[in-house]
Design an enzyme around this catalytic site. Structure first.
Site: not given
Length: 567
Positions: A141, A296, A298, A300
């Site tokens: 993340s 960010d 990834d 999400d």
């Protein structure tokens, strides 16, 4: 620990980086201990840790062991399991994704893997679309570059629940990391049909379902956007969805445009922090857009900065502010368009602002509070879906920059949120207003709710032990006052107990290591260990009739909390 170190040193570790690292720490007891004092713990967030050699690191062997445990769990549930796999731009993410696929294939499980990096929500979507029994996403993340991770999803597309995580962990703990793991060559598994490439139509279906949540046609709006994917997985999907809704004037931050797991211009690629957006803010000075959007690695989470029409400067909005703005925008427009469902529902985490409750009440929307972690929002959507009522869900958010409208996935979605944020900016632009103006109007209507987050880092084994002891002390010795205001109530979500003015009642939420304290003046403090980082988090909340009063009370809490925690 030294025995395990010597065992690893004697193995053919396949990855030469691991062997070199182990040789480099020979004789260094502290470094050996940090890599081997524990196994990375598999929980509802899967695995997350520092890249490197050892049982307390992310590497191909810890990935294999976790996947073998998952495979054993799935095969105990029945034959013919399928698992979807995705990955982001982090160091070795593609390698780890293929490593997981090799283990699944060797265990008779069909792995479906994206052929390129994709946003986390696209993995959640693929699980449901391909009717898989589970999903794996390789990502850490928004953590620094030295981290990577392994998120596990269930058949609904949600991150696995506690009982499932415990069952998988039970299987993992029965395994020897080298002797008990099966895997087969990637190309051989592809040829045998045990590893399948996820076709382009899955990504297209994902984008169609994202666009189905659109509220406003932006064609001809003239909205100018600067966008940064922070060297992550967001570029393709975010720019495409913005093009489809009519937002075409998009300038991408060049230093952060392409995937790069080293994140050279933002060592902490978290859109919550101004430092991560600095390159975007610098570009804004030249481009002068209406909006800066940052997803960010990834994709999400999403953070934004808005141009202040008065000063010309760009101000970052908090996750709470964007969540409240989106809830207000969606509810207001769905009512106006006649698309609001009967008995609408919105969901937020308990650490997110109470201002959202008042906005929901204004529009007749039921607010559901859940524990920290978007999987709990996903669980509530799944409960509605089980009753055929998923259309009641209109929006969910968490203060840490995660948002979702629509029930097509079970995870936060920065593609969806980027689209809605731009539509919201167009909605207000057409009225001669900015998102800052809209936020100010909400504050004036409902009161000035200010929130702050304090992070306290505890690295290594000693740090984890100190954090555990600190939580136990807080649990057994709750404070009588904080920042000059009496504590009138507190909740312990680990023991499911709630005290208010001397009366005890149960807490109707899953057990979690979270403590909440409510003060006589209406302020609130919530403390919990992070589930993904070696940190203790303190969430502060204050409400005043004026911004100045709220700011004063937040500052008092900021000053008082570290001493209260003994830091």
């Amino acid at each position: 620990m030294n025995t395990e170190y010597e065992r690893w040193l004697a193995q053919d570790l396949e990855d030469p980086d691991l062997a070199e690292e182990l040789r480099s720490i020979a004789g260094n007891a502290a470094e050996i201990k940090d890599r081997f004092y524990q196994d990375l713990e598999f929980g509802t967030g899967g695995l997350r840790g520092i890249l490197g050699a050892g049982t307390n690191r992310i590497n191909i062997h810890t990935i294999r062991k976790a996947t073998q445990g998952l495979a054993n769990y799935l095969n105990r549930q029945g034959p013919d399991a399928h698992v979807a796999i995705g990955y982001d731009s982090r160091i070795k993410s593609e390698t780890f994704a293929k490593t997981a696929a090799e283990v699944l294939a060797a265990n008779g499980i069909t792995a479906h893997i994206y052929p390129q990096l994709m946003p986390t929500p696209a993995l959640s979507y693929a699980v449901r679309y391909l009717k898989c029994r589970a999903g794996i996403n390789i990502t850490a993340s928004h953590n620094p570059a030295k981290y990577n991770g392994y998120k596990a999803y269930d058949a609904s597309g949600s991150q696995v629940a506690l009982e499932v995580a415990d069952a998988i962990l039970h299987e993992i703990n029965r395994l020897d990391i080298f002797a008990d793991v099966r895997h087969m060559p990637y190309d051989e598994a592809v040829q045998a049909g045990k590893i399948r490439i996820i076709p382009p139509q899955v990504q297209e279906a994902f984008l169609r379902d994202v666009q189905a949540q659109s509220i406003l046609d932006c064609k001809g709006s003239g909205l100018k956007v600067v966008y940064t994917p922070l060297n992550g997985a967001g570029k393709a999907c975010v720019t495409e969805i913005l093009r489809r809704i009519g937002v075409e004037d998009v300038t991408i931050v060049p230093e952060q445009e392409n995937p790069d797991g080293h994140f050279p211009t933002c060592p902490y690629p978290n859109p919550e922090f101004r430092e991560a957006l600095q390159k975007g803010l610098e570009l804004c000075e030249t481009v002068q857009p209406d909006l800066l959007v940052a997803t960010d690695p990834d994709c999400d989470r999403v953070g934004i900065a808005v141009r202040d029409a008065g000063s010309g400067e760009y101000r970052l909005l908090s996750g709470n502010e964007v969540g409240v703005l989106l809830l207000d925008f969606i509810a207001k427009n769905r009512l106006a368009q006649g698309t609001m469902p009967r008995d609408p529902v919105t969901i937020k985490t308990i650490v997110s602002t109470d201002l959202a409750d008042l906005v929901a009440q204004e529009y007749g929307v039921q607010m559901i509070g859940v524990l920290t972690g978007f999987k709990y929002i996903g669980d509530q959507i799944a409960l509605l879906e089980a009753k055929g009522q998923q259309d009641r869900y209109i929006f969910g958010f968490e203060e840490s920059y995660g948002y979702l409208a629509g029930s097509y996935v079970r995870d936060k979605d920065a593609v969806n949120a980027s689209m809605l944020i731009c539509e919201m900016a167009v909605y207000y632009k057409r009225q001669g207003l900015t998102l800052l103006d809209a936020m100010q109007a909400i504050y004036e209507k409902h009161g000035y709710f200010l929130n702050a987050l304090l992070n306290f880092t505890f690295e290594g084994v000693e740090g984890m032990e100190k954090m555990k002891a600190m939580m136990e002390t807080l649990r057994t010795h709750p404070p009588k006052e904080l920042a000059g205001s009496p504590v009138t109530g507190w909740s312990d979500y680990q023991t499911s107990r709630h005290w208010e003015n001397g009366r005890e009642t149960p807490v109707h939420l899953p057990k979690s290591n979270v403590l909440e304290y409510r003060l006589a003046n209406g302020d609130k403090v919530i403390v919990r260990p992070s589930g993904t980082e070696p940190k203790l988090k303190a969430y502060l909340s204050a409400k005043g009739d004026t911004k100045a009063l709220s700011q004063e009370r937040i500052e008092k809490l900021k000053q008082a909390v570290p001493g209260w925690l003994g830091i």
